[in-house]
Motif scaffolding. Structure first.
Motif, PDB file in Angstrom:
ATOM      1  N   GLU A  34      48.970  39.279  43.086  1.00 65.03           N
ATOM      2  CA  GLU A  34      48.881  38.225  42.128  1.00 65.03           C
ATOM      3  C   GLU A  34      47.692  37.281  42.682  1.00 65.03           C
ATOM      4  O   GLU A  34      47.996  36.817  43.852  1.00 65.03           O
ATOM      5  CB  GLU A  34      49.729  37.691  41.480  1.00 65.03           C
ATOM      6  N   GLN A  61      39.817  45.928  48.514  1.00 70.23           N
ATOM      7  CA  GLN A  61      39.548  46.263  47.224  1.00 70.23           C
ATOM      8  C   GLN A  61      39.694  44.866  46.564  1.00 70.23           C
ATOM      9  O   GLN A  61      40.491  43.804  46.993  1.00 70.23           O
ATOM     10  CB  GLN A  61      40.876  47.057  46.722  1.00 70.23           C
ATOM     11  N   VAL A  63      40.659  42.175  43.950  1.00 66.77           N
ATOM     12  CA  VAL A  63      41.703  41.937  42.985  1.00 66.77           C
ATOM     13  C   VAL A  63      41.612  40.583  42.251  1.00 66.77           C
ATOM     14  O   VAL A  63      41.075  39.635  42.980  1.00 66.77           O
ATOM     15  CB  VAL A  63      43.237  42.043  43.672  1.00 66.77           C
ATOM     16  N   LYS A  66      45.962  40.480  38.665  1.00 66.05           N
ATOM     17  CA  LYS A  66      47.258  41.103  39.177  1.00 66.05           C
ATOM     18  C   LYS A  66      46.892  42.769  39.292  1.00 66.05           C
ATOM     19  O   LYS A  66      46.375  43.390  38.616  1.00 66.05           O
ATOM     20  CB  LYS A  66      48.371  41.211  38.098  1.00 66.05           C
ATOM     21  N   GLN A  67      47.498  43.053  40.557  1.00 70.63           N
ATOM     22  CA  GLN A  67      47.271  44.672  40.784  1.00 70.63           C
ATOM     23  C   GLN A  67      48.247  45.159  41.573  1.00 70.63           C
ATOM     24  O   GLN A  67      48.581  44.223  42.381  1.00 70.63           O
ATOM     25  CB  GLN A  67      46.089  44.821  41.516  1.00 70.63           C
TER      26      GLN A  67
END
Length: 105
Positions: A34, A61, A63, A66-67
């Motif tokens: 997050e 990646q 973000v 949130k992921q």
């Protein structure tokens, strides 16, 4: 939803990481990243106890908010890893976090 939270972390440097495992035999480890509505690059790598790279879960990646990223207990070739102690290196922006992951079957 995770059945068991393994390592909750507090807000540090604008990001929070929590990792969890589902109960029962090893199925997968989840990393919740997050970033407080900020856009940040995230890299997650898994290493064995000797320091060899086992799996890249996320590679630079983006973000935002949130992921969740998952490691299924397999190496880059798709082989299930042996029992033992593994380490995750999680890089979010310019901050680096390290976690121990015991794999017990």
């Amino acid at each position: 939803d995770p059945d068991k939270i393994l390592k909750p972390m507090s807000w540090n440097y604008g990001a929070i990481i929590t990792y969890f495992a589902k109960s029962g035999p090893f199925s997968e480890i989840g990393f919740i990243v997050e970033t407080k509505n900020e856009e940040k690059k995230c890299t997650i790598k898994i290493f064995d106890g000797k320091g060899y790279l086992i799996k890249t879960v996320a590679n630079d990646q983006t973000v935002k908010n949130k992921q969740i990223f998952y490691w299924d207990g397999k190496d880059e070739s798709g082989n299930i890893v042996k029992m033992g102690l593994y380490f995750s290196i999680v890089k979010i922006g310019d901050k680096i976090y390290q976690y121990k992951i015991p794999v017990i079957k």
